[in-house]
Design a protein around this motif. Sequence first.
Motif, short mmCIF file in Angstrom:
data_model
loop_
_atom_site.label_atom_id
_atom_site.label_comp_id
_atom_site.label_asym_id
_atom_site.label_seq_id
_atom_site.Cartn_x
_atom_site.Cartn_y
_atom_site.Cartn_z
N UNK A 62 3.01 0.39 -4.27
CA UNK A 62 4.15 -0.47 -4.19
C UNK A 62 4.10 -1.60 -3.21
N UNK A 63 3.23 -1.53 -2.34
CA UNK A 63 3.07 -2.72 -1.32
C UNK A 63 1.79 -3.38 -1.42
N UNK A 64 1.61 -3.92 -2.56
CA UNK A 64 0.44 -4.62 -2.80
C UNK A 64 0.30 -6.18 -1.87
N UNK A 65 -0.58 -6.15 -1.32
CA UNK A 65 -0.97 -7.48 -0.64
C UNK A 65 -0.50 -7.45 0.86
N UNK A 66 -0.20 -6.12 1.68
CA UNK A 66 -0.07 -6.15 2.83
C UNK A 66 -1.01 -6.58 3.71
N UNK A 67 -1.04 -6.55 4.92
CA UNK A 67 -2.11 -6.97 6.07
C UNK A 67 -3.17 -5.73 5.88
N UNK A 68 -4.34 -6.10 6.16
CA UNK A 68 -5.49 -4.99 6.32
C UNK A 68 -5.10 -4.39 7.46
N UNK A 69 -5.49 -2.96 7.27
CA UNK A 69 -5.20 -2.01 8.51
C UNK A 69 -6.36 -1.78 9.34
N UNK A 70 -6.07 -1.97 10.71
CA UNK A 70 -7.35 -2.13 11.76
C UNK A 70 -7.01 -0.62 12.52
N UNK A 71 -8.13 -0.10 12.76
CA UNK A 71 -8.28 1.03 13.99
C UNK A 71 -7.92 2.35 12.99
N UNK A 72 -8.31 2.40 11.73
CA UNK A 72 -8.48 3.49 11.10
C UNK A 72 -9.57 4.00 10.60
N UNK A 73 -9.86 5.27 11.18
CA UNK A 73 -11.22 5.91 10.92
C UNK A 73 -11.18 7.09 10.24
N UNK A 74 -12.09 7.19 9.21
CA UNK A 74 -12.02 8.46 8.26
C UNK A 74 -13.45 8.81 8.35
N UNK A 75 -13.67 10.18 8.50
CA UNK A 75 -14.80 11.03 8.35
C UNK A 75 -14.75 12.02 7.40
N UNK A 76 -15.90 12.01 6.61
CA UNK A 76 -16.14 13.01 5.70
C UNK A 76 -17.42 13.67 5.52
#
Length: 103
Positions: A24-38
């Motif tokens: 529902x929030x298309x076009x927001x600013x890109x997120x920084x500092x998010x790291x995901x491990x799998x």
Amino acid sequence: MRVTQILRSAGGDKKPGSYMGPWGALGSLPQKGITSYALAPNRQNPMAGAMNAAVFNTFRRTRHQILYWGLPLLIGYETMQWAIERNEFLNSKEGRAMYEGQD
């Protein structure tokens, strides 16, 4: 309003792999500092420690619940033993002689 106009009005050039925001929030600013491990599914060991955990978890649960099912089990066993012995006595020669004329 057409779908293409809605998508175009979301703002900016969207590149593959860029963060589009939550639903529902298309076009927001890109997120920084998010790291995901799998960990890949073929590298996981789903049964790691299952036997060890099963033994100790069963012991812990049994120890906490023994009074709830152990006491009724013991009472039922003793009642059954008494009933079996009483039945064998009443169906023996001595038991029949003792209760001969009673009904």
